[in-house]
Design a protein around this motif. Structure first.
Motif, PDB file in Angstrom:
ATOM      1  N   UNK A  84      58.219   5.862 -37.285  1.00  0.00           N
ATOM      2  CA  UNK A  84      57.320   6.395 -38.211  1.00  0.00           C
ATOM      3  C   UNK A  84      56.297   5.238 -39.227  1.00  0.00           C
ATOM      4  N   UNK A  85      56.943   4.328 -39.134  1.00  0.00           N
ATOM      5  CA  UNK A  85      55.477   2.804 -39.782  1.00  0.00           C
ATOM      6  C   UNK A  85      54.953   2.570 -38.228  1.00  0.00           C
ATOM      7  N   UNK A  86      55.362   2.542 -36.964  1.00  0.00           N
ATOM      8  CA  UNK A  86      54.442   1.918 -36.769  1.00  0.00           C
ATOM      9  C   UNK A  86      53.082   3.359 -35.336  1.00  0.00           C
ATOM     10  N   UNK A  87      53.938   4.262 -35.654  1.00  0.00           N
ATOM     11  CA  UNK A  87      53.252   5.815 -35.620  1.00  0.00           C
ATOM     12  C   UNK A  87      52.017   5.611 -36.252  1.00  0.00           C
ATOM     13  N   UNK A  88      52.201   5.528 -37.407  1.00  0.00           N
ATOM     14  CA  UNK A  88      51.032   5.196 -38.580  1.00  0.00           C
ATOM     15  C   UNK A  88      50.196   4.757 -38.400  1.00  0.00           C
ATOM     16  N   UNK A  89      50.235   3.213 -37.611  1.00  0.00           N
ATOM     17  CA  UNK A  89      49.213   2.033 -37.609  1.00  0.00           C
ATOM     18  C   UNK A  89      48.211   2.638 -36.332  1.00  0.00           C
ATOM     19  N   UNK A  90      49.156   3.154 -35.029  1.00  0.00           N
ATOM     20  CA  UNK A  90      49.070   3.170 -33.512  1.00  0.00           C
ATOM     21  C   UNK A  90      47.410   4.592 -34.050  1.00  0.00           C
ATOM     22  N   UNK A  91      47.370   5.283 -35.493  1.00  0.00           N
ATOM     23  CA  UNK A  91      46.646   6.198 -35.607  1.00  0.00           C
ATOM     24  C   UNK A  91      45.257   5.573 -36.280  1.00  0.00           C
TER      25      UNK A  91
END
Ligand code: RTP
Length: 151
Positions: free
Chosen positions: A85-92
């Protein structure tokens, strides 16, 4: 579930699909090491989008947001892995692409908050809700060889 099997809901919005960015976004998540456990191209009914964005229903931009999300099909995905979740948001990248760092998906491919290409769950709890909303049929279960190598 939090941790190495954490799951997040990632959606390529209609502008991302129209611009041919589905493959690029999949590639970024795959190369980072996340595992794709569900994916489909879908034209959701209005009610499903209103439910997805229910917490924004009082915002002035809500009608425009729904219109934008109805402007074409979206590509819905579930990705699994460590802190997905957190890493996905960073990648976005930041919601407003004007503030998104270069190297993030929005920072590399978007200019306007109203056309910001992709969605990613903001909490583990919301991820599970969104996965149930977008994939009521369930998720495929399988193992990757690399899982035994990473952890
Ligand atoms: P998303 O849910 O799409 O991943 O976006 P987010 O969490 O980063 O941001 P959120 O505040 O939940 O906003 C959802 C989407 O609404 C559109 N938006 N438009 N015109 C505006 O000021 C405005 N603000 C937000 C964006 O498409 C945003 O991603």
């Amino acid at each position: 579930m939090a941790g190495i099997r954490e799951r997040t809901y990632i959606m390529v919005k209609p502008d991302g699909v129209q611009r041919g960015l589905v493959g690029e976004i999949i590639a970024r998540f795959e190369k980072r090491g996340f595992k794709l456990i569900a994916a489909k191209l879908v034209s959701p009914p209005k009610g499903q989008l209103e439910q997805h964005y229910a917490d924004l229903s009082s915002k002035p931009f809500f009608p425009g947001l729904i219109k934008y999300m109805l402007s074409g099909p979206v590509f819905a995905m579930v990705w699994e892995g460590l802190d997905a979740v957190k890493t996905g948001r960073v990648m976005l990248g930041a919601t407003n692409p004007l503030q998104s760092a270069a190297g993030t998906i929005r920072g590399d491919y978007a200019l306007a908050v109203g056309r910001n290409i992709c969605h990613g769950s903001d909490t583990v709890e919301n991820a599970e809700k969104e996965i149930s909303l977008w994939f009521p049929e369930g998720i495929v279960q399988y193992s990757l060889l690399q899982e035994t190598m990473i952890f």
